[in-house]
Design a protein around this motif. Structure first.
Motif, PDB file in Angstrom:
ATOM      1  N   GLU A 127      78.257  -4.200 102.874  1.00 60.12           N
ATOM      2  CA  GLU A 127      78.813  -5.157 101.921  1.00 60.12           C
ATOM      3  C   GLU A 127      77.845  -5.424 100.781  1.00 60.12           C
ATOM      4  O   GLU A 127      76.633  -5.535 100.982  1.00 60.12           O
ATOM      5  CB  GLU A 127      79.142  -6.471 102.626  1.00 60.12           C
ATOM      6  CG  GLU A 127      80.207  -6.348 103.700  1.00 60.12           C
ATOM      7  CD  GLU A 127      81.564  -5.963 103.127  1.00 60.12           C
ATOM      8  OE1 GLU A 127      81.910  -6.490 102.053  1.00 60.12           O
ATOM      9  OE2 GLU A 127      82.260  -5.146 103.761  1.00 60.12           O
ATOM     10  N   ASP A 129      76.959  -7.926  97.368  1.00 60.94           N
ATOM     11  CA  ASP A 129      77.208  -9.202  96.708  1.00 60.94           C
ATOM     12  C   ASP A 129      76.364  -9.245  95.435  1.00 60.94           C
ATOM     13  O   ASP A 129      75.439  -8.433  95.250  1.00 60.94           O
ATOM     14  CB  ASP A 129      76.848 -10.362  97.631  1.00 60.94           C
ATOM     15  CG  ASP A 129      77.553 -11.659  97.244  1.00 60.94           C
ATOM     16  OD1 ASP A 129      78.275 -11.670  96.222  1.00 60.94           O
ATOM     17  OD2 ASP A 129      77.380 -12.665  97.947  1.00 60.94           O
ATOM     18  N   TYR A 159      87.423 -10.640  93.399  1.00 60.08           N
ATOM     19  CA  TYR A 159      86.587  -9.566  92.863  1.00 60.08           C
ATOM     20  C   TYR A 159      85.703  -8.986  93.952  1.00 60.08           C
ATOM     21  O   TYR A 159      85.286  -9.679  94.888  1.00 60.08           O
ATOM     22  CB  TYR A 159      85.738 -10.077  91.695  1.00 60.08           C
ATOM     23  CG  TYR A 159      86.572 -10.429  90.490  1.00 60.08           C
ATOM     24  CD1 TYR A 159      86.868  -9.481  89.530  1.00 60.08           C
ATOM     25  CD2 TYR A 159      87.132 -11.702  90.362  1.00 60.08           C
ATOM     26  CE1 TYR A 159      87.682  -9.786  88.447  1.00 60.08           C
ATOM     27  CE2 TYR A 159      87.946 -12.019  89.290  1.00 60.08           C
ATOM     28  CZ  TYR A 159      88.215 -11.056  88.332  1.00 60.08           C
ATOM     29  OH  TYR A 159      89.033 -11.349  87.273  1.00 60.08           O
ATOM     30  N   THR A 160      85.390  -7.699  93.823  1.00 57.00           N
ATOM     31  CA  THR A 160      84.445  -7.065  94.733  1.00 57.00           C
ATOM     32  C   THR A 160      83.027  -7.516  94.379  1.00 57.00           C
ATOM     33  O   THR A 160      82.819  -8.267  93.421  1.00 57.00           O
ATOM     34  CB  THR A 160      84.523  -5.530  94.628  1.00 57.00           C
ATOM     35  OG1 THR A 160      83.935  -5.097  93.386  1.00 57.00           O
ATOM     36  CG2 THR A 160      85.962  -5.040  94.721  1.00 57.00           C
ATOM     37  N   HIS A 162      80.958  -5.856  92.922  1.00 62.18           N
ATOM     38  CA  HIS A 162      80.568  -5.203  91.670  1.00 62.18           C
ATOM     39  C   HIS A 162      80.868  -6.130  90.491  1.00 62.18           C
ATOM     40  O   HIS A 162      81.844  -5.950  89.760  1.00 62.18           O
ATOM     41  CB  HIS A 162      81.299  -3.870  91.519  1.00 62.18           C
ATOM     42  CG  HIS A 162      80.869  -2.835  92.506  1.00 62.18           C
ATOM     43  ND1 HIS A 162      79.695  -2.126  92.365  1.00 62.18           N
ATOM     44  CD2 HIS A 162      81.447  -2.420  93.652  1.00 62.18           C
ATOM     45  CE1 HIS A 162      79.576  -1.290  93.386  1.00 62.18           C
ATOM     46  NE2 HIS A 162      80.615  -1.451  94.186  1.00 62.18           N
ATOM     47  N   GLN A 182      84.946  -5.788  88.893  1.00 60.94           N
ATOM     48  CA  GLN A 182      85.948  -4.930  89.529  1.00 60.94           C
ATOM     49  C   GLN A 182      86.864  -5.793  90.390  1.00 60.94           C
ATOM     50  O   GLN A 182      86.398  -6.557  91.238  1.00 60.94           O
ATOM     51  CB  GLN A 182      85.274  -3.867  90.396  1.00 60.94           C
ATOM     52  CG  GLN A 182      86.242  -2.887  91.044  1.00 60.94           C
ATOM     53  CD  GLN A 182      85.534  -1.933  91.990  1.00 60.94           C
ATOM     54  OE1 GLN A 182      84.933  -2.358  92.980  1.00 60.94           O
ATOM     55  NE2 GLN A 182      85.593  -0.639  91.687  1.00 60.94           N
ATOM     56  N   ARG A 183      88.165  -5.681  90.179  1.00 65.29           N
ATOM     57  CA  ARG A 183      89.138  -6.453  90.944  1.00 65.29           C
ATOM     58  C   ARG A 183      89.273  -5.904  92.362  1.00 65.29           C
ATOM     59  O   ARG A 183      89.253  -4.687  92.583  1.00 65.29           O
ATOM     60  CB  ARG A 183      90.512  -6.426  90.263  1.00 65.29           C
ATOM     61  CG  ARG A 183      90.592  -7.228  88.988  1.00 65.29           C
ATOM     62  CD  ARG A 183      92.050  -7.442  88.588  1.00 65.29           C
ATOM     63  NE  ARG A 183      92.714  -6.180  88.289  1.00 65.29           N
ATOM     64  CZ  ARG A 183      92.897  -5.692  87.065  1.00 65.29           C
ATOM     65  NH1 ARG A 183      92.430  -6.359  86.028  1.00 65.29           N
ATOM     66  NH2 ARG A 183      93.518  -4.554  86.876  1.00 65.29           N
ATOM     67  N   GLU A 184      89.456  -6.809  93.323  1.00 69.35           N
ATOM     68  CA  GLU A 184      89.673  -6.378  94.706  1.00 69.35           C
ATOM     69  C   GLU A 184      91.040  -5.730  94.894  1.00 69.35           C
ATOM     70  O   GLU A 184      91.185  -4.757  95.640  1.00 69.35           O
ATOM     71  CB  GLU A 184      89.563  -7.579  95.654  1.00 69.35           C
ATOM     72  CG  GLU A 184      88.164  -7.953  96.045  1.00 69.35           C
ATOM     73  CD  GLU A 184      88.145  -9.068  97.077  1.00 69.35           C
ATOM     74  OE1 GLU A 184      87.150  -9.138  97.813  1.00 69.35           O
ATOM     75  OE2 GLU A 184      89.112  -9.852  97.144  1.00 69.35           O
ATOM     76  N   LEU A 187      90.993  -2.293  92.630  1.00 65.92           N
ATOM     77  CA  LEU A 187      89.703  -1.638  92.328  1.00 65.92           C
ATOM     78  C   LEU A 187      89.664  -1.106  90.899  1.00 65.92           C
ATOM     79  O   LEU A 187      89.234   0.019  90.635  1.00 65.92           O
ATOM     80  CB  LEU A 187      89.419  -0.511  93.325  1.00 65.92           C
ATOM     81  CG  LEU A 187      89.308  -0.917  94.799  1.00 65.92           C
ATOM     82  CD1 LEU A 187      88.949   0.278  95.651  1.00 65.92           C
ATOM     83  CD2 LEU A 187      88.293  -2.035  94.996  1.00 65.92           C
TER      84      LEU A 187
END
Length: 482
Positions: A127, A129, A159-160, A162, A182-184, A187
């Motif tokens: 993971e 963050d 969001y991820t 990233h 970057q959107r979850e 992506l």
């Protein structure tokens, strides 16, 4: 390798330091007036600003090897944007909020301080963050991390991990932070915005809606957002990853675009009047513009993105471009190298070069070709007896840069070692700047620019100019050194 990947410079051993000193002495491929790392890996420029009557620049740096390891911020200062003094790592990732690297960011200059914002990269197993952090550069060239770090902890919902590369702009009484994200859900990449009254207390506002008539970009990540005003235009610059090629555009692994238009932070919109690639060459990424520029807006970028280059055998990899002054002319962003007006470069043996070849005394030189209106077909060639050759060809309004015979990293280039661009204007002049292992080519005073790395063998090089009609050209070849 894994253990060394996360070493920080404060843990360097006596053997490490001996190796560092040996690398500094190696001159093969090393540019004279482009910034390169003393040892290890260089990538994104960061914290670029004018502060305390000097220019300051940082860059992402992994000191121990030429792969992407623990990112530090190397600090440089200059009085002329060409000759730079190194001050070592000024942001070393030692805190828990930056446990896996101090990633990129920008500067804000106010109150006799330069506020340096950066992303603290954190990994927990698989993971990722991200925290947004603050450090202060003072008048003694000391950098201190803020006691309240991180100023933004983790990433917003949806969001991820990233989320990175803060750029701060001030509009009215408020500061706005732009971040690549970057959107979850799908992506995909976008730019998000935070707002603050004081640079410390930040509120998430949402996504910047980039409004374009027609098709735009699909990407899995937007990196290194930058926003500035140039000649009355808002200019948004960012580096989208995963863009699909479009004709002759976007042929690099990672690309950079600029948008001219108008930003509205109340509505979180950027209305685009024109957008395009920022550089037509091979090796240009993660540009950053200068905060608090005393005169013209100025940009610098990372010349790299390859995983492997021949200079890694010398113990270092990658360099930065020249700094470039920005203007807007006819709704296009123009880039001109600051080298043009520099008094720091020593110019030696300047002479005309017209319809003939010359054995080069040095691979650090400037070639200017002017008054091309009577000649629509021209080839500039840099070649060796062993068969290495790099060519720039103008055929009517088609520009082709070909480095195929410098095949040192073809595996990294899906679209090969040739770049082409069809202009919508007549080509009148070319400025070809070579510095050992990097070439920057400015067409029509910076209307289009090509950045290109190449790694020549240790042999003599010949520079030739040929034309179809044999028209007299106004040329000037000048050797350059610091």
């Amino acid at each position: 390798m894994q253990q060394q990947k996360y070493k920080t410079i404060n843990t360097a051993t006596e053997l490490d330091n001996k190796n560092f000193e040996e690398i500094k002495l190696k001159t093969l491929f090393r540019p004279l007036f482009h910034i390169s790392p003393p040892h290890g890996l260089l990538n994104d420029p960061n914290g670029f600003c004018y502060f305390n009557n000097q220019y300051h620049l940082f860059y992402q740096w992994f000191p121990f090897d030429t792969y992407h390891g623990m990112k530090h911020w190397m600090h440089l200062s200059s009085n002329d944007l060409l000759t730079w003094s190194e001050h070592g790592s000024k942001i070393t990732p030692l805190e828990s909020y930056e446990s896996h690297g101090a990633y990129s960011g920008g500067a804000v200059v106010e109150n006799d301080r330069s506020y340096l914002f950066y992303t603290g990269n954190v990994k927990r197993g698989d993971e990722r963050d991200a925290n947004q952090c603050l450090a202060i550069l003072d008048k003694n060239n000391q950098v201190t991390k803020h006691a309240l770090n991180p100023v933004i902890e983790s990433v917003p919902q949806g969001y991820t991990g990233h989320v990175r590369d803060p750029k701060i702009v001030k509009r009215g009484s408020h500061y706005f932070m732009l971040l690549g994200a970057q959107r979850e859900a799908d992506l995909s990449g976008e730019i998000i915005v935070y707002q603050s009254p004081d640079l410390l207390d930040w509120e998430f506002k949402g996504t910047l809606d980039i409004q374009v008539n027609g098709d735009f970009l699909d990407a899995y990540m937007y990196e290194c957002p930058d926003l500035l005003e140039v000649d009355g235009h808002d200019v948004l610059i960012f580096s989208p990853q995963g863009v699909t090629a479009d004709g002759t555009r976007f042929h690099n692994k990672f690309n950079v675009i600029y948008c001219l238009g108008q930003v509205n932070f109340e509505q979180l919109t950027f209305t685009v009047s024109h957008w395009d690639e920022l550089d037509r060459g091979f090796d240009f990424y993660a540009p950053q513009t200068m905060a608090n520029a005393p005169e013209k807006q100025t940009l610098i970028a990372w010349a790299g993105t390859d995983e492997h280059l021949p200079s890694e055998q010398q113990g270092w990899i990658n360099c930065l471009t020249l700094t470039r002054e920005l203007t807007v002319e006819n709704n296009r962003l123009i880039q001109r190298p600051n080298i043009i007006n520099s008094d720091s470069l020593i110019k030696q043996h300047g002479y005309q070069l017209n319809h003939q070849g010359v054995e080069l005394e040095s691979l650090s030189f400037s070639l200017e070709v002017n008054n091309l209106s009577n000649e629509k077909n021209i080839t500039i060639s840099l070649q060796t007896q062993s068969g290495k050759e790099l060519t720039l060809t103008i055929n009517n309004n088609t520009i082709t840069l070909d480095r195929a015979l410098y095949d040192h990293h073809t595996q990294d280039w899906e679209y090969g070692n040739k770049r082409q661009h069809q202009t919508d204007y007549d080509i009148n002049n070319i400025h070809f700047i070579c510095d050992q292992s990097i070439i920057e080519i400015y067409i029509n005073d910076g209307r289009d620019v090509f950045t290109c790395l190449f790694f020549p063998e240790q042999e003599n090089h010949q520079l030739t100019i040929s034309t179809e009609k044999g028209a007299d050209l106004d040329t000037q070849l000048t050797y350059l050194t610091i």
